[in-house]
Write a protein that holds these residues in place. Structure first.
Motif, short mmCIF file in Angstrom:
data_model
loop_
_atom_site.label_atom_id
_atom_site.label_comp_id
_atom_site.label_asym_id
_atom_site.label_seq_id
_atom_site.Cartn_x
_atom_site.Cartn_y
_atom_site.Cartn_z
N ASN A 109 31.99 38.78 49.24
CA ASN A 109 31.36 39.62 48.22
C ASN A 109 29.90 39.26 48.03
O ASN A 109 29.06 40.11 47.71
CB ASN A 109 32.12 39.49 46.90
CG ASN A 109 32.00 40.74 46.03
OD1 ASN A 109 31.46 41.76 46.45
ND2 ASN A 109 32.53 40.66 44.83
N LEU B 39 34.73 46.27 50.84
CA LEU B 39 35.19 44.90 50.56
C LEU B 39 36.68 44.74 50.86
O LEU B 39 37.09 43.72 51.42
CB LEU B 39 34.92 44.54 49.10
CG LEU B 39 35.30 43.11 48.69
CD1 LEU B 39 34.56 42.09 49.54
CD2 LEU B 39 35.02 42.87 47.21
N ALA C 210 33.31 45.04 43.55
CA ALA C 210 32.70 45.04 44.88
C ALA C 210 31.19 45.06 44.76
O ALA C 210 30.63 45.84 43.99
CB ALA C 210 33.18 46.25 45.67
#
Length: 382
Positions: free
Chosen positions: A149, A189, A230
């Motif tokens: 991330n 993600l 995300a």
């Protein structure tokens, strides 16, 4: 009887000739067979995928075929499915945490090639090659997702933008534009996590209980489900985010205000696609109980601040809020720019029923707070 004997003998002889054996019976179950019937003209492609998949990956291929939506049954090719399954099992075998993922969760939250209704990209190989070096020193899925991330979106030069072409973009579409919605970022993600064997799924609500809009984020599995925004990494860890307060007010039994986790496995519940509300083809699980919490007794007034420039674009600027009656009561923070979610505001917890001055550069605005538990949004141009 004598006339029929040669025929029987020939039949028996043919059965014993090497290479003349009948084709083996299909190994898949009734659910897969029903899916194959629904595939119509595309059935040969799915049958080839089921026939060519290695025996130790059969359960995975059968799961995909039995649960995929009709559109995929009629369109996906064997090559696409075989590559996806092979790479998913490869990651499960190679990554440190792969052995700890229960098979049921692997099938539903690592193996699938899509999250919701996005375009079906062959993303797994590219993401695997990109993400493995990033997480090679990580010991747990939580640690790995924190790294992904924080680093992946910078590497891809991808961020949040209301100017993206579609809310449900595939990874390829988002990467090509360099911009995506919260849903598009979550898809990236989730797919990145899946590419390295981490169970991941999209979670969202069609409408916050205060009716300010919808939102989508990601959950990953590490001996339980944990959430993160995300492209919004929090150095303090998972299960944090600007939307926690809003999620706590979700309503399980009110369809538009509940929180749902997308699933590949068929279920009675569907994931609300706010861009296509009539589409009920994405299965889901109502996970509101994981987020909703009784509201504590309010003691403060919530002031949300949005700073814009001359073009009405959100900008990140230092904001100071000072009590009119006592200059020592001052609060400061930084407003959110265009790369932050549209519902993410700089928020101050202020004493109720008091007067404050909001200052951004030379611009000021006087605000009177209301009762504890109430909130208001102030927009100020720098």
């Amino acid at each position: 009887m004598l006339l029929r004997a040669p025929i029987v003998a020939v039949a028996l002889l043919a059965a014993c000739v090497p290479g003349a054996a009948a084709e083996p019976a299909a190994w898949w179950d009734a659910d897969v067979e029903q899916a194959l019937k629904s595939a119509k003209e595309n059935r040969p492609e799915l049958e080839r995928a089921l026939t060519d998949v290695p025996k130790d990956q059969r359960k995975g291929m059968a799961f995909l075929v039995a649960n995929m939506p009709d559109g995929d049954l009629k369109a996906l090719k064997a090559e696409f499915l075989l590559a996806n399954v092979e790479l998913a099992y490869k990651a499960r075998k190679e990554m440190l945490w792969g052995k700890d993922v229960p098979e049921e969760i692997f099938l539903n939250d690592v193996l699938p090639y899509a999250n919701v209704d996005e375009k079906r990209d062959a993303w797994r190989k590219e993401f695997y090659e990109l993400c493995v070096p990033m997480v090679k020193n990580c010991k747990t899925p939580i640690e790995a997702v924190q790294v992904l991330n924080a680093e992946l979106f910078k590497k891809l030069k991808l961020g949040y933008s209301t100017q993206r072409k579609a809310p449900n973009q595939s990874p390829k579409e988002s990467i090509e534009q360099g911009k995506a919605s919260c849903t598009g970022l979550s898809i990236v993600l989730s797919d990145a996590a899946r590419s390295v064997g981490i169970p991941a799924r999209l979670v969202g609500t069609p409408l916050w209980s205060d009716k300010r809009g919808n939102h989508t984020w990601v959950e990953i599995w590490d001996k339980g489900w944990h959430f993160t925004g995300a492209c919004e990494p929090d150095p303090s860890g998972l299960d944090r985010g600007w939307f926690v307060g809003a999620a706590a007010q979700a309503k399980k039994d009110v369809f538009e205000h509940a929180i749902y986790a997308a699933s590949f496995k068929k279920s009675q519940q569907h994931f609300p696609l706010v861009w296509a509300m009539k589409n009920k083809n994405v299965p889901a699980e109502n996970v509101t109980d994981h987020y909703a919490k009784p509201a504590p007794k309010a003691e403060a007034f919530r002031l949300e601040v949005k700073v814009i420039d001359a073009n009405k674009k959100r900008v990140a600027e230092k904001v100071t809020v000072t009590a009119t009656a006592d200059a020592k009561k001052a609060f400061d923070g930084t407003s959110r720019g265009e790369t932050a979610d549209t519902n993410d505001f700089l928020t101050f917890e202020l004493p109720p029923n008091a007067e404050f001055v909001v200052k951004v550069g030379t611009a000021t605005k006087t605000v009177k707070t209301g009762a504890a538990g109430e909130k208001t949004l102030v927009e100020i141009q720098k």
